[in-house]
Design a protein around this motif. Structure first.
Motif, PDB file in Angstrom:
ATOM      1  N   ARG A 274      -1.839  10.132   6.998  1.00  0.00           N
ATOM      2  CA  ARG A 274      -0.535  10.334   7.641  1.00  0.00           C
ATOM      3  C   ARG A 274      -0.028   9.054   8.308  1.00  0.00           C
ATOM      4  O   ARG A 274       1.175   8.790   8.325  1.00  0.00           O
ATOM      5  N   ARG A 275      -0.940   8.253   8.835  1.00  0.00           N
ATOM      6  CA  ARG A 275      -0.490   7.059   9.565  1.00  0.00           C
ATOM      7  C   ARG A 275       0.256   6.073   8.650  1.00  0.00           C
ATOM      8  O   ARG A 275       1.367   5.657   8.985  1.00  0.00           O
ATOM      9  N   PRO A 276      -0.307   5.682   7.491  1.00  0.00           N
ATOM     10  CA  PRO A 276       0.506   4.813   6.634  1.00  0.00           C
ATOM     11  C   PRO A 276       1.784   5.484   6.137  1.00  0.00           C
ATOM     12  O   PRO A 276       2.819   4.821   5.996  1.00  0.00           O
ATOM     13  N   LEU A 277       1.735   6.790   5.888  1.00  0.00           N
ATOM     14  CA  LEU A 277       2.945   7.485   5.463  1.00  0.00           C
ATOM     15  C   LEU A 277       4.025   7.409   6.543  1.00  0.00           C
ATOM     16  O   LEU A 277       5.212   7.200   6.237  1.00  0.00           O
ATOM     17  N   HIS A 279       4.501   5.091   8.512  1.00  0.00           N
ATOM     18  CA  HIS A 279       5.037   3.727   8.515  1.00  0.00           C
ATOM     19  C   HIS A 279       5.898   3.449   7.283  1.00  0.00           C
ATOM     20  O   HIS A 279       6.346   2.314   7.086  1.00  0.00           O
ATOM     21  N   GLY A 280       6.092   4.460   6.448  1.00  0.00           N
ATOM     22  CA  GLY A 280       6.939   4.291   5.280  1.00  0.00           C
ATOM     23  C   GLY A 280       6.250   3.675   4.087  1.00  0.00           C
ATOM     24  O   GLY A 280       6.913   3.220   3.144  1.00  0.00           O
ATOM     25  N   VAL A 281       4.907   3.663   4.094  1.00  0.00           N
ATOM     26  CA  VAL A 281       4.143   3.118   2.981  1.00  0.00           C
ATOM     27  C   VAL A 281       4.000   4.179   1.892  1.00  0.00           C
ATOM     28  O   VAL A 281       3.713   5.345   2.184  1.00  0.00           O
ATOM     29  N   ARG A 282       4.203   3.778   0.650  1.00  0.00           N
ATOM     30  CA  ARG A 282       3.898   4.685  -0.451  1.00  0.00           C
ATOM     31  C   ARG A 282       2.384   4.753  -0.622  1.00  0.00           C
ATOM     32  O   ARG A 282       1.734   3.728  -0.810  1.00  0.00           O
ATOM     33  N   VAL A 283       1.841   5.953  -0.533  1.00  0.00           N
ATOM     34  CA  VAL A 283       0.400   6.170  -0.586  1.00  0.00           C
ATOM     35  C   VAL A 283       0.049   6.982  -1.829  1.00  0.00           C
ATOM     36  O   VAL A 283       0.658   8.025  -2.093  1.00  0.00           O
ATOM     37  N   VAL A 284      -0.927   6.480  -2.574  1.00  0.00           N
ATOM     38  CA  VAL A 284      -1.484   7.219  -3.714  1.00  0.00           C
ATOM     39  C   VAL A 284      -2.870   7.701  -3.311  1.00  0.00           C
ATOM     40  O   VAL A 284      -3.770   6.897  -3.053  1.00  0.00           O
TER      41      VAL A 284
END
Length: 434
Positions: A274-277, A279-284
């Motif tokens: 959730r934390r990188p998400l 920050h607006g990071v696309r997560v795979v």
């Protein structure tokens, strides 16, 4: 202490300098692991080592099932989103494998190395030739596929402790960014590459910028092996730079079996992405979190004592959150191996609304391991025809990449299959750079 996250009720245990490696394994698990690996070793690669560099037989390449698998797809968009570049470094690549993998005192690690070597068709060559042969085998496999079909080769960073120090002695293996970039640049018709940068390094942002300049298509983390807590605030600067570069972050979630490394298993919890998400990071989420269990941090009290549930159910929960639309994805590497449940596999096929957020990946060299697939279970479940299963069983030892691709294209549940969007992965990785 750096690396902790009290809000989620989980704190990282430091990688102790005096801890044994490989970490001790309970006797029962040790026996089970040895038995499973020994069985894999008997059914791993091609029928003979000489088959490793033999072109695919025309009767296999031109089979109706293969031709139908490519129908409706644009070969230029077919990028296998999850393939490992591994080696020993003996040929000058800079790759590294932990010494325990050649020690009789660590039988599980030694056998793990042997099984993967057979699957990758590098078991019959001298040590100094392994890295070259691995790439040669991949090029041969890709030459049999339609032009445009590519692999994303993964680099793999060392484990790093909470103070930012590199810890090779706690790392199962290491593939340098420089090596992955060099292979991709030498054979651009076959390969793209994915960087791996540990965010706790003092020069993490500089390494990330350098990887982006060399054309990295994403960044890969395996949190448990590398000692990375994706939910830690110390990663925020790294997330900010990923957002600026518009580079996706591939994070392994769920149980890890191939690379124990630092053994920080709690860090593979899907809810920690959730934390990188945010920050607006696309997560795979690698493997769609399809294996193992994780603590439900949303239900945890201050002591972090939430119940253990399937990791896949937590990934599914994140997929349902509207704010992560366009940010959260999953790759299907290893998902259709026998250690995943039919319920998870069928859900991924049936839930067509997820398909634009799923990416085809093979997890090569694992498709070279015969016993990790059970085609009979798909026949029994009505997901594949018995004659198709017989053909796939012939295809796998000759061309594991094509086998894995055709299997995914063939499986069905009530007439529904994985859609074309799952396999057209190139646009996801080229969104900003073409």
């Amino acid at each position: 202490r750096p690396g902790s996250n009290r809000r989620l009720g989980v704190a990282s245990a430091p990688v102790a300098a005096n801890a044994p490696w490989p970490p001790p394994v309970p006797t029962r698990r040790r026996l089970l692991a040895l038995s499973a690996l020994a069985a894999l070793g008997t059914l791993a690669g091609p029928a003979a080592a000489s088959d490793c560099l033999r072109p695919l037989a025309p009767e296999l390449a031109g089979h109706d099932l293969v031709l139908s698998a490519f129908a409706g797809l644009n070969p230029a968009d077919l990028w296998d989103a999850h393939a490992h570049l591994i080696g020993t470094g003996a040929g000058g690549s800079g790759a590294y494998v932990h010494p325990s993998t050649q020690s009789w005192l660590a039988p599980i690690e030694r056998l793990r190395r042997r099984v993967l070597a057979v699957a990758a068709c590098v078991d019959d060559v001298p040590e100094e030739e392994i890295d070259r042969r691995y790439v040669e085998r991949l090029r041969l496999l890709l030459a049999a596929l339609p032009p445009g079909f590519k692999l994303l080769l993964y680099a793999f960073d060392f484990a790093v402790d909470d103070d930012g120090a590199e810890r090779p002695e706690r790392s199962t293996f290491h593939t340098p960014n420089e090596y992955a970039a060099a292979v991709a640049q030498q054979f651009p018709q076959h390969f793209e590459w994915v960087a791996s940068v540990h965010p706790y390094r003092a020069d993490a942002l500089a390494r990330l910028d350098a990887a982006a300049r060399r054309g990295a298509r994403a960044v890969k983390w395996l949190p448990s092996a590398m000692n990375i807590d994706p939910a830690s605030p110390r990663c925020d600067g790294f997330y900010g730079r990923l957002k600026q570069l518009d580079l996706p972050l591939v994070i392994h979630c769920g149980e890890e079996m191939a690379a124990p490394g630092a053994r920080q298993d709690a860090f593979n919890n899907p809810l920690r992405v959730r934390r990188p998400l945010e920050h607006g990071v696309r997560v795979v989420v690698a493997h769609a979190a399809s294996l193992g269990r994780a603590r439900d941090l949303d239900a945890a009290g201050r002591g972090g004592d939430g119940p253990h549930v399937t990791a896949f159910s937590l990934f599914e929960r994140l997929l349902r959150e509207p704010r992560y639309e366009g940010l959260l994805y999953g790759d299907l590497s290893a998902v259709f191996q026998r250690n995943r449940t039919l319920e998870v596999q069928q859900a991924l096929i049936v839930r067509s609304e997820w398909h634009p957020r799923l990416l085809h990946g093979s997890d090569y060299p694992l498709p070279g391991l015969g016993l990790v697939y059970s085609l009979d279970r798909y026949v029994d479940a009505g997901m594949i025809d018995a004659r198709d299963a017989q053909f796939l069983d012939r295809l796998r030892p000759q061309h594991p990449l094509l086998f894995e691709f055709v299997l995914k294209r063939t499986l069905s549940v009530g007439g529904r299959r994985l859609s074309d969007a799952v396999f057209h992965t190139r646009p996801f990785f080229t969104r900003s750079r073409g």
